[in-house]
Motif scaffolding. Structure first.
Motif, PDB file in Angstrom:
ATOM      1  N   ARG A 252       4.534   6.440   7.275  1.00 44.93           N
ATOM      2  CA  ARG A 252       3.833   5.866   7.509  1.00 44.93           C
ATOM      3  C   ARG A 252       2.531   5.946   6.477  1.00 44.93           C
ATOM      4  O   ARG A 252       1.701   5.287   6.152  1.00 44.93           O
ATOM      5  N   SER A 253       2.902   8.013   6.546  1.00 46.80           N
ATOM      6  CA  SER A 253       0.996   7.861   6.689  1.00 46.80           C
ATOM      7  C   SER A 253       1.506   9.443   5.623  1.00 46.80           C
ATOM      8  O   SER A 253       2.080  10.151   5.896  1.00 46.80           O
TER       9      SER A 253
ATOM     10  N   TYR B 244      -1.479  -0.329   1.014  1.00 49.50           N
ATOM     11  CA  TYR B 244      -2.830   0.654   2.125  1.00 49.50           C
ATOM     12  C   TYR B 244      -3.423   0.479   2.110  1.00 49.50           C
ATOM     13  O   TYR B 244      -4.696   0.039   1.161  1.00 49.50           O
TER      14      TYR B 244
ATOM     15  N   PRO C 297      -0.419   8.690  13.773  1.00 51.02           N
ATOM     16  CA  PRO C 297       0.472   8.367  12.984  1.00 51.02           C
ATOM     17  C   PRO C 297       1.560   9.229  12.388  1.00 51.02           C
ATOM     18  O   PRO C 297       1.812   9.849  12.659  1.00 51.02           O
TER      19      PRO C 297
ATOM     20  N   ARG D  11      -6.301  10.744   5.530  1.00 53.65           N
ATOM     21  CA  ARG D  11      -5.311  10.306   5.975  1.00 53.65           C
ATOM     22  C   ARG D  11      -5.435   8.481   5.357  1.00 53.65           C
ATOM     23  O   ARG D  11      -6.169   8.037   5.398  1.00 53.65           O
TER      24      ARG D  11
ATOM     25  N   TYR E 282      -3.000   5.321   5.236  1.00 55.91           N
ATOM     26  CA  TYR E 282      -1.565   5.026   5.833  1.00 55.91           C
ATOM     27  C   TYR E 282      -1.341   3.409   4.948  1.00 55.91           C
ATOM     28  O   TYR E 282      -1.773   3.124   4.056  1.00 55.91           O
ATOM     29  N   SER E 283       0.234   3.257   5.373  1.00 57.39           N
ATOM     30  CA  SER E 283       1.189   2.288   4.179  1.00 57.39           C
ATOM     31  C   SER E 283       1.131   0.733   6.253  1.00 57.39           C
ATOM     32  O   SER E 283       1.678   1.421   6.008  1.00 57.39           O
TER      33      SER E 283
ATOM     34  N   ALA F 295       2.548   1.071  11.409  1.00 59.90           N
ATOM     35  CA  ALA F 295       2.361   2.702  11.239  1.00 59.90           C
ATOM     36  C   ALA F 295       1.016   4.116  12.411  1.00 59.90           C
ATOM     37  O   ALA F 295       1.466   4.974  11.774  1.00 59.90           O
ATOM     38  N   ILE F 296       1.127   3.467  13.034  1.00 58.56           N
ATOM     39  CA  ILE F 296       0.561   4.177  14.159  1.00 58.56           C
ATOM     40  C   ILE F 296       1.370   3.195  15.527  1.00 58.56           C
ATOM     41  O   ILE F 296       1.074   2.582  15.707  1.00 58.56           O
TER      42      ILE F 296
ATOM     43  N   LEU G 107      -3.256  -1.359  12.467  1.00 54.00           N
ATOM     44  CA  LEU G 107      -1.911  -0.549  12.118  1.00 54.00           C
ATOM     45  C   LEU G 107      -0.536   0.070  12.950  1.00 54.00           C
ATOM     46  O   LEU G 107       0.287   0.306  12.959  1.00 54.00           O
TER      47      LEU G 107
END
Length: 617
Positions: free
Chosen positions: A193-194, A210, A189, A201, A203-204, A183-184, A178
């Motif tokens: 993207r989340s 995902y 986050p 939660r 995430y993409s 995404a992070i 991530l």
């Protein structure tokens, strides 16, 4: 810097695909996903992994999250343990010591994959093998679901549920992915993207992958809406795969040593493909030989398969089963065996493969219209009429098929051809063995058919100004033979291509045999006479069988090495050096293999099969 970041994101996506096992490229992450939920929150810790031993449960806990309309489910049980067992086993040691693996290590694709795995494993504080163990987990299920009704989708959805063995280590691996995917950032986050959905939660990682972690699972999906639906319905026990009686039956039937396994809902494939699934066969001869197997699968409602390892190979077993039991096709597809000799012990020089089919040939012929389409039927009728003419008016249906015993055999063996007569590519010899009820009575008709066929071939070759066969009758160990040979002084032509086929036929015992060379026929007559008595009892249901000597096959492939290299250079535009390395790696892998065997047979409610691939000794 932008190039470096793009590479990192690409690597993160590749690692996520490895962690998720598979993902298909479908729709993008919608901007409206759960916008009513909180827009930001830190990743939440998952509860401790349950420690229920694998033997105490028959259905993977992950099945409680997968909808029961799954088309196909592939599962990995106790993968973390299997990785350890594999690393400590003889099979792994033999692979590492093999020339094939040494060749693989030199391939750029392998080095890139190995480097990517090491990078992400290191970021998570794991060594590569530990990372693989976390990917395998305690349970792993990959499900293909019907395409969503909303939107313009024509590919199945993909849902992957991983139940980690070590939640903390797996979470660390996922977190590194991530971070690398963006995404992070700085431990937080990224809002774009989340999303927070029902307290979980998601995430993409990319436009088509995902992930979310909740309860004891990590869930991957190819669409955001799919992942959102799983999260919202995670506490609902209705319409889940874990309550599907056919899936649970397949799971219960798995042997303890099964590692990788699969379950397919054949009914849904039928409904999705419509007429295409039930389309009749357009090849008449293929319909006679394999129409029963096709009908068996079509009549099935479900199918399952499982993979297990042995000290010297792997075994894939499976079955197709249904409510109807396949009674109709069983009448012609699997019939009583009348074989008195054990052909699995056939000691034929250069033997590469042997296929045995057991059929009620008259019954299949009479039912041909139900499995073969109009074009196939016309071709089959022409074939039957031609054979009737060649056999001197002996009717193909009422006089020839009635004389056939159930078992039909196809053999392939390497040929040792004369100097300068080996064709390019080098091809094996073939034989067809038919077992007859009244061989001596039918033999003159079959010999007449063979003689007429060779005469027709000679006429055709004469019109093309090519050498013709000399038809010679002879005896060999009491068996009558008819051999077609080229004149000895004939120019073999380009690489002796014609010498690959010099037909020879014989009737010996209850068998009518057609071979592509005189020497192969002689060897076959000798080998059959040495066969021991069959171990099975006469009258028991026969299974279709396939045996392949992969060692002989690898030697044949090696003899055609230059042909394969040239094809790689022409078709893939490889340099000679790269093509030689690629072909060499494949041939080294082939040399590691010993025997391949497959058996297909009936059960009360469907069809069973077993495929085994063993390593060379």
């Amino acid at each position: 810097m932008r190039l470096s970041l793009n590479r990192m994101r690409h690597a993160a996506r590749s690692a996520a695909l490895l962690l998720a096992v598979a993902a298909l490229a479908l729709a993008p992450w919608p901007a409206t996903l759960a916008q009513s939920d909180a827009a930001s929150a830190k990743p939440t810790a998952a509860p401790a992994v349950q420690t229920t031993p694998p033997a105490a449960r028959s259905v993977a806990p992950a099945a409680q999250l997968i909808p029961d309309n799954a088309l196909l489910v592939v599962g990995l049980r106790d993968g973390y343990r299997a990785v350890d067992d594999f690393r400590g086993g003889d099979l792994f040691k033999r692979i590492l010591a093999s020339d094939a693996y040494k060749s693989l290590e030199k391939q750029s694709e392998y080095m890139k994959a190995k480097g990517g795995l090491m990078m992400f494993a290191g970021a998570a504080g794991l060594d590569p093998w530990a990372a693989v163990q976390q990917v395998a987990g305690r349970d792993l299920l990959l499900a293909l679901l019907p395409p969503p009704k909303e939107g313009n989708h024509d590919k199945p959805d993909v849902l992957i549920v991983l139940t980690p063995q070590d939640a903390a280590a797996t979470r660390s691996l996922l977190n590194s992915i991530l971070v690398m995917s963006g995404a992070i950032v700085d431990g937080e986050p990224v809002e774009a993207r989340s999303r927070l959905v029902d307290g979980v939660r998601g995430y993409s990682i990319s436009d088509d992958l995902y992930v979310a972690e909740f309860d004891e699972h990590m869930v991957f999906a190819n669409r955001a809406k799919l992942l959102e639906g799983v999260i919202r319905e995670r506490r609902s026990g209705e319409k889940k795969l874990a309550t599907n009686e056919h899936f649970t039956r397949a799971a219960r039937d798995l042997p303890r040593e099964a590692l990788l396994w699969a379950f397919a809902d054949v009914r849904q494939f039928k409904s999705m493909t419509g007429d295409a699934f039930n389309k009749k066969l357009d090849n008449g001869l293929a319909g006679l030989l394999f129409g029963g197997a096709v009908e068996a699968f079509r009549s099935a409602d479900y199918a399952s398969a499982w993979l297990r390892t042995e000290a010297d190979g792997v075994v894939l077993d499976g079955r197709a089963f249904g409510e109807g039991g396949g009674a109709e096709w069983l009448k012609t597809f699997a019939v009583n065996s009348e074989e008195s000799r054990d052909w699995s012990k056939l000691d034929l020089p250069g033997l590469m493969s042997q296929v045995a089919l057991a059929r009620d040939w008259v019954g299949i012929w009479e039912a041909r219209e139900s499995i073969i389409d109009a074009d196939g039927l016309r071709g089959l009728t022409e074939f039957a009429n031609t054979l009737t003419t060649l056999m001197g008016g002996m009717d193909f249906h009422s006089q020839f098929l009635t004389e056939l015993k159930p078992t039909l055999r196809f053999l392939a063996a390497r040929q040792k051809l004369a100097e300068g007569a080996a064709p390019t590519p080098e091809l094996p010899g073939f034989a067809l063995v038919m077992h007859l009820k009244n061989a001596q009575q039918v033999a003159p008709r079959l010999e007449n058919a063979a003689l007429m066929t060779m005469s027709i071939i000679n006429v055709d070759m004469g019109q093309k100004m090519q050498p013709q066969f000399q038809l010679t009758p002879r005896d060999y160990h009491g068996a009558r033979m008819l051999v077609g040979k080229y004149p000895e002084k004939t120019d073999p032509g380009p690489r002796g291509i014609r010498y690959n086929f010099e037909p020879a036929i014989s009737v010996f015992g209850d068998r009518f045999v057609i071979c592509t060379s005189e020497k192969m026929l002689e060897n076959l007559i000798d080998a059959v006479e040495k066969l021991p008595a069959a171990a099975g009892k006469a009258g028991e249901l026969a299974s279709d069988t396939l045996h392949v000597d992969l060692g002989e096959l690898s030697r044949l492939l090696d003899a055609n090495r230059e042909v394969f290299i040239a094809n790689q250079m022409l078709e893939q535009d490889f340099s000679r050096e790269r093509a030689t390395a690629r072909v060499g790696m494949l041939l080294e892998a082939a040399r590691m293999l010993g025997q391949l065997s497959m058996r297909v047979g009936p059960v009360s409610d469907g069809l069973n099969f077993s495929l085994r691939i063993g390593l060379a000794r």
